[in-house]
Design a protein around this motif. Structure first.
Motif, PDB file in Angstrom:
ATOM      1  N   GLY A  35      51.642  56.258  58.387  1.00 57.20           N
ATOM      2  CA  GLY A  35      50.373  57.038  57.829  1.00 57.20           C
ATOM      3  C   GLY A  35      50.040  58.442  58.148  1.00 57.20           C
ATOM      4  N   ALA A  49      45.853  58.744  54.560  1.00 64.97           N
ATOM      5  CA  ALA A  49      46.685  57.622  54.090  1.00 64.97           C
ATOM      6  C   ALA A  49      47.373  57.060  54.947  1.00 64.97           C
ATOM      7  CB  ALA A  49      47.450  58.269  52.765  1.00 64.97           C
ATOM      8  N   THR A  50      47.926  55.747  54.321  1.00 64.78           N
ATOM      9  CA  THR A  50      48.844  55.143  55.150  1.00 64.78           C
ATOM     10  C   THR A  50      49.309  53.808  54.101  1.00 64.78           C
ATOM     11  OG1 THR A  50      48.929  53.890  57.078  1.00 64.78           O
ATOM     12  CG2 THR A  50      47.128  53.123  55.581  1.00 64.78           C
ATOM     13  N   THR A  51      50.602  53.515  54.547  1.00 65.28           N
ATOM     14  CA  THR A  51      51.203  52.338  53.845  1.00 65.28           C
ATOM     15  C   THR A  51      51.269  51.217  54.742  1.00 65.28           C
ATOM     16  OG1 THR A  51      53.425  53.248  54.271  1.00 65.28           O
ATOM     17  CG2 THR A  51      52.615  53.853  52.333  1.00 65.28           C
ATOM     18  N   ALA A  61      49.185  50.856  49.536  1.00 66.27           N
ATOM     19  CA  ALA A  61      48.585  52.294  50.378  1.00 66.27           C
ATOM     20  C   ALA A  61      47.316  52.200  50.200  1.00 66.27           C
ATOM     21  CB  ALA A  61      49.151  53.295  49.180  1.00 66.27           C
ATOM     22  N   TYR A  63      43.883  55.074  51.033  1.00 64.25           N
ATOM     23  CA  TYR A  63      43.608  56.584  51.014  1.00 64.25           C
ATOM     24  C   TYR A  63      42.141  56.736  51.324  1.00 64.25           C
ATOM     25  CZ  TYR A  63      47.964  57.119  48.134  1.00 64.25           C
ATOM     26  OH  TYR A  63      49.327  57.016  47.623  1.00 64.25           O
ATOM     27  N   ILE A  73      51.088  58.595  48.853  1.00 70.70           N
ATOM     28  CA  ILE A  73      51.978  58.274  50.168  1.00 70.70           C
ATOM     29  C   ILE A  73      53.261  57.477  49.710  1.00 70.70           C
ATOM     30  CG2 ILE A  73      50.603  56.409  50.861  1.00 70.70           C
ATOM     31  CD1 ILE A  73      51.158  57.204  53.867  1.00 70.70           C
ATOM     32  N   ARG A 108      42.653  52.262  58.559  1.00 70.16           N
ATOM     33  CA  ARG A 108      42.313  53.512  58.680  1.00 70.16           C
ATOM     34  C   ARG A 108      41.662  53.978  60.235  1.00 70.16           C
ATOM     35  NH1 ARG A 108      40.248  51.071  53.736  1.00 70.16           N
ATOM     36  NH2 ARG A 108      40.713  52.193  51.880  1.00 70.16           N
TER      37      ARG A 108
END
Length: 126
Positions: A35, A49-51, A61, A63, A73, A108
């Motif tokens: 992320g 953001a991250t996956t 994903a 956000y 992302i 997060r």
């Protein structure tokens, strides 16, 4: 120790787009979240953001609210790379953007990510 290296930052005007890339020097497990976080001057580092691998055999994903609909992302596991496409940039998006990876339970949460890049500066002028 796998290292992460970001690229793609720069100085743009409000409304412009940038694409950040983060390449790992070695293999990142597919179960790892990959992320992006950012840190503006005088502020704490914040999640962007991250996956993360989901039980549905796909990556999900996450956000932060302020970038939803503008940032996307994506990741390429074959290249051990994660990308952040940033559209309709705003001056408040100005920050150093950091790539991160780790086996996380809280996507997060900054402290759950074990691997960090050195950061790339994104500056958006009004």
């Amino acid at each position: 120790q796998v290292q992460l290296a970001e690229s793609g930052g720069g100085l743009v005007q409000a409304g412009d787009s940038l694409r950040l890339s983060c390449a790992a020097s070695g293999r990142i497990l597919s179960s790892y979240a990959m992320g992006w976080f950012r840190q503006a001057p005088g502020k704490e580092r914040e999640f962007v953001a991250t996956t993360i691998w989901s039980s549905g055999n796909a990556y999900f994903a996450y956000y932060t609210h302020s970038v939803e609909g503008r940032f996307t992302i994506s990741r390429d596991n074959a290249k051990n790379t994660v990308y952040l496409q940033m559209n309709r940039l705003k001056p408040e998006d100005t920050a150093v953007y950091y790539c991160a990876a780790g086996l996380v339970t809280g996507p997060r949460i900054t402290n759950e990510y074990r691997l960090w890049g050195q950061g790339t500066q994104v500056t958006v002028s009004s």
